[in-house]
Write an enzyme that holds these catalytic residues in place. Structure first.
Site, PDB file in Angstrom:
ATOM      1  N   SER A 197      21.871 -77.097 -67.504  1.00 19.87           N
ATOM      2  CA  SER A 197      23.080 -76.191 -67.635  1.00 19.87           C
ATOM      3  C   SER A 197      24.055 -76.694 -68.839  1.00 19.87           C
ATOM      4  CB  SER A 197      23.885 -76.031 -66.533  1.00 19.87           C
ATOM      5  OG  SER A 197      25.327 -75.582 -66.875  1.00 19.87           O
ATOM      6  N   TYR A 215      28.065 -79.854 -59.285  1.00 20.20           N
ATOM      7  CA  TYR A 215      26.920 -79.196 -60.207  1.00 20.20           C
ATOM      8  C   TYR A 215      26.576 -79.921 -61.396  1.00 20.20           C
ATOM      9  CZ  TYR A 215      25.051 -75.181 -62.673  1.00 20.20           C
ATOM     10  OH  TYR A 215      24.070 -74.288 -63.359  1.00 20.20           O
ATOM     11  N   ALA A 253      27.445 -83.149 -62.316  1.00 17.56           N
ATOM     12  CA  ALA A 253      26.854 -84.363 -62.047  1.00 17.56           C
ATOM     13  C   ALA A 253      25.397 -84.151 -62.037  1.00 17.56           C
ATOM     14  CB  ALA A 253      27.330 -85.031 -61.049  1.00 17.56           C
ATOM     15  N   SER A 254      24.996 -82.978 -61.025  1.00 22.87           N
ATOM     16  CA  SER A 254      23.490 -82.976 -60.817  1.00 22.87           C
ATOM     17  C   SER A 254      22.747 -82.415 -62.035  1.00 22.87           C
ATOM     18  CB  SER A 254      23.363 -81.897 -59.722  1.00 22.87           C
ATOM     19  OG  SER A 254      23.597 -80.522 -60.193  1.00 22.87           O
ATOM     20  N   LYS A 255      23.237 -81.750 -62.966  1.00 21.23           N
ATOM     21  CA  LYS A 255      22.602 -81.221 -64.354  1.00 21.23           C
ATOM     22  C   LYS A 255      22.478 -82.136 -65.165  1.00 21.23           C
ATOM     23  CE  LYS A 255      21.725 -76.982 -62.887  1.00 21.23           C
ATOM     24  NZ  LYS A 255      20.266 -76.563 -62.604  1.00 21.23           N
TER      25      LYS A 255
HETATM   26  N1  LIG Z   1      22.790 -67.712 -64.773  1.00 27.17           N
HETATM   27  C1  LIG Z   1      23.300 -68.689 -65.721  1.00 27.17           C
HETATM   28  O1  LIG Z   1      24.182 -68.192 -66.520  1.00 27.17           O
HETATM   29  C2  LIG Z   1      22.799 -70.051 -65.720  1.00 27.17           C
HETATM   30  C3  LIG Z   1      23.576 -71.007 -66.646  1.00 27.17           C
HETATM   31  C4  LIG Z   1      23.193 -72.423 -66.854  1.00 27.17           C
HETATM   32  C5  LIG Z   1      22.326 -72.814 -65.755  1.00 27.17           C
HETATM   33  N2  LIG Z   1      21.738 -72.097 -64.990  1.00 27.17           N
HETATM   34  C6  LIG Z   1      20.644 -72.452 -64.112  1.00 27.17           C
HETATM   35  O2  LIG Z   1      19.591 -71.485 -64.026  1.00 27.17           O
HETATM   36  C7  LIG Z   1      18.769 -71.620 -62.863  1.00 27.17           C
HETATM   37  C8  LIG Z   1      18.853 -70.420 -62.087  1.00 27.17           C
HETATM   38  O3  LIG Z   1      20.053 -69.888 -62.114  1.00 27.17           O
HETATM   39  P1  LIG Z   1      20.527 -68.350 -61.691  1.00 27.17           P
HETATM   40  O4  LIG Z   1      21.675 -68.096 -62.231  1.00 27.17           O
HETATM   41  O5  LIG Z   1      19.077 -67.599 -62.013  1.00 27.17           O
HETATM   42  O6  LIG Z   1      20.552 -68.468 -60.042  1.00 27.17           O
HETATM   43  P2  LIG Z   1      20.486 -67.681 -58.922  1.00 27.17           P
HETATM   44  O7  LIG Z   1      20.365 -66.135 -59.477  1.00 27.17           O
HETATM   45  O8  LIG Z   1      21.237 -67.836 -58.039  1.00 27.17           O
HETATM   46  O9  LIG Z   1      19.108 -67.793 -58.373  1.00 27.17           O
HETATM   47  C9  LIG Z   1      18.466 -69.054 -57.763  1.00 27.17           C
HETATM   48  C10 LIG Z   1      17.319 -69.236 -57.524  1.00 27.17           C
HETATM   49  O10 LIG Z   1      17.034 -70.564 -57.031  1.00 27.17           O
HETATM   50  C11 LIG Z   1      16.476 -70.227 -55.466  1.00 27.17           C
HETATM   51  N3  LIG Z   1      16.835 -71.381 -54.827  1.00 27.17           N
HETATM   52  C12 LIG Z   1      18.111 -72.025 -54.364  1.00 27.17           C
HETATM   53  N4  LIG Z   1      18.067 -72.867 -53.766  1.00 27.17           N
HETATM   54  C13 LIG Z   1      16.704 -73.129 -53.241  1.00 27.17           C
HETATM   55  C14 LIG Z   1      16.086 -73.946 -52.387  1.00 27.17           C
HETATM   56  N5  LIG Z   1      16.602 -74.937 -51.584  1.00 27.17           N
HETATM   57  N6  LIG Z   1      14.563 -73.945 -52.567  1.00 27.17           N
HETATM   58  C15 LIG Z   1      13.987 -72.971 -53.219  1.00 27.17           C
HETATM   59  N7  LIG Z   1      14.813 -72.006 -53.947  1.00 27.17           N
HETATM   60  C16 LIG Z   1      15.922 -72.247 -53.974  1.00 27.17           C
HETATM   61  C17 LIG Z   1      17.036 -68.982 -55.194  1.00 27.17           C
HETATM   62  O11 LIG Z   1      16.085 -68.473 -53.987  1.00 27.17           O
HETATM   63  P3  LIG Z   1      16.632 -68.498 -52.557  1.00 27.17           P
HETATM   64  O12 LIG Z   1      17.962 -68.644 -52.289  1.00 27.17           O
HETATM   65  O13 LIG Z   1      15.812 -67.297 -51.965  1.00 27.17           O
HETATM   66  O14 LIG Z   1      15.759 -69.834 -52.160  1.00 27.17           O
HETATM   67  C18 LIG Z   1      16.989 -68.263 -56.290  1.00 27.17           C
HETATM   68  O15 LIG Z   1      15.731 -67.717 -56.765  1.00 27.17           O
HETATM   69  C19 LIG Z   1      19.833 -72.902 -62.111  1.00 27.17           C
HETATM   70  O16 LIG Z   1      19.125 -74.022 -61.942  1.00 27.17           O
HETATM   71  C20 LIG Z   1      20.979 -72.568 -62.708  1.00 27.17           C
HETATM   72  O17 LIG Z   1      21.713 -73.983 -62.350  1.00 27.17           O
HETATM   73  C21 LIG Z   1      22.099 -70.668 -64.947  1.00 27.17           C
END
Ligand SMILES: NC(=O)c1ccc[n+]([C@@H]2O[C@H](COP(=O)([O-])OP(=O)(O)OC[C@H]3O[C@@H](n4cnc5c(N)ncnc54)[C@H](OP(=O)(O)O)[C@@H]3O)[C@@H](O)[C@H]2O)c1
Length: 252
Positions: free
Chosen positions: A143, A156, A158-160
């Site tokens: 991120s 968040y 720290a984890s990233k």
């Molecule tokens: N969207 C952004 O603008 C953005 C920006 C920077 C970084 N990111 C990173 O991009 C990645 C995706 O983010 P997103 O925005 O698409 O988030 P999201 O819409 O909340 O989707 C998160 C996905 O992770 C799955 N997940 C969560 N906990 C899980 C677990 N314990 N085991 C298996 N699957 C799990 C969820 O499915 P279930 O809950 O059904 O398990 C879901 O499919 C993340 O790593 C996030 O930190 C996103």
């Protein structure tokens, strides 16, 4: 068809950015295993790509569940070529009020999940007798706050940041196995967590002032970067972080 014949496991591939990456990989000819705790409407995508999309229940924080994921991918497609460690959660909270439960969930999902999936995929990526091919690819999703401080993002961020360091160590250790490991670092994207954050006008306006591109990123722009890292065009890219954030350069 830059990923024709390749098999990709995408954690969190059911919605948000993971789903956008799944769609991009399918369009390039890959078979995809979408791994998450809920299928949401992934069946619709599976219907459009007969035989090339499998949903597998997975909790990335659970060692056994991750092993079952890799077994299911091998049984369906004969091995794994690409792993996208995308599953993530964000539990915002200022440190003074952040609960241990939220801290632990964030670290368990965003960091331990990446470790468990990486460890479990090494075998399926290097099975003896598997055609040499272009080698394995691991893409970890971090991120823009991995290296930038943001109020309320203590756990968040720290984890990233740890995921970015884990990427470098993985790249060093797995290079002799012909596995390349890179990190994809999105900024605010108009999907999933980014969309939620941008809905908060104050947060978006403060972020927007630091951004060269005056807009949110599009999920397909993240998908395109993932295709680049998964395919042959990135053959000389290893152990690095590719930022897809529209030019997040200004300090204030
Ligand atoms: N969207 C952004 O603008 C953005 C920006 C920077 C970084 N990111 C990173 O991009 C990645 C995706 O983010 P997103 O925005 O698409 O988030 P999201 O819409 O909340 O989707 C998160 C996905 O992770 C799955 N997940 C969560 N906990 C899980 C677990 N314990 N085991 C298996 N699957 C799990 C969820 O499915 P279930 O809950 O059904 O398990 C879901 O499919 C993340 O790593 C996030 O930190 C996103």
């Amino acid at each position: 068809m830059r990923l024709e014949g390749r098999t990709a496991v995408i954690t969190g591939g059911t919605r948000g950015l993971g789903r956008a990456i799944a769609e991009a990989f399918l369009a390039e000819g890959a078979s995809v295993v979408a791994a998450a705790r809920n299928p949401y409407d992934i069946k619709e995508l599976a219907d459009d790509h007969e035989g090339r999309l499998l949903y597998q229940y997975t909790d990335v924080t659970d060692e056994r569940s991750v092993e079952e994921l890799m077994t299911a991918a091998c049984e369906a497609y004969g091995g794994v070529d690409i792993l996208v460690n995308n599953a993530g959660v964000s539990r915002d909270g200022k440190i003074a009020r952040l609960s241990v439960a939220d801290w632990n969930t964030t670290l368990a999902t965003n960091l331990t999940g990446v470790f468990l999936c990486t460890r479990a995929v090494i075998g399926p990526m290097t099975t003896p007798g598997k055609p040499a091919g272009p080698g394995g690819r691991i893409i970890n999703v971090s991120s823009c706050v991995a290296g930038r401080a943001a109020v309320g993002a203590g756990a968040y961020s720290a984890s990233k940041a740890a995921v970015e360091m884990f990427t470098r160590t993985s790249a060093v250790e797995l290079a002799p196995k012909n596995i390349r490991v890179n990190c994809l670092s999105p900024g605010y994207i108009d999907e999933g967590m980014g969309k939620e954050l941008a809905a908060n006008e104050r947060a978006w306006e403060s972020y927007r002032g630091r951004l060269l591109s005056d807009r949110l990123g599009r999920p397909e722009e993240v998908g395109a970067a993932a295709v680049f890292l998964a395919g042959g065009e990135s053959s000389y890219v290893n152990g690095t972080v590719v930022e897809v954030n529209g030019g997040l350069l200004w300090a204030a």
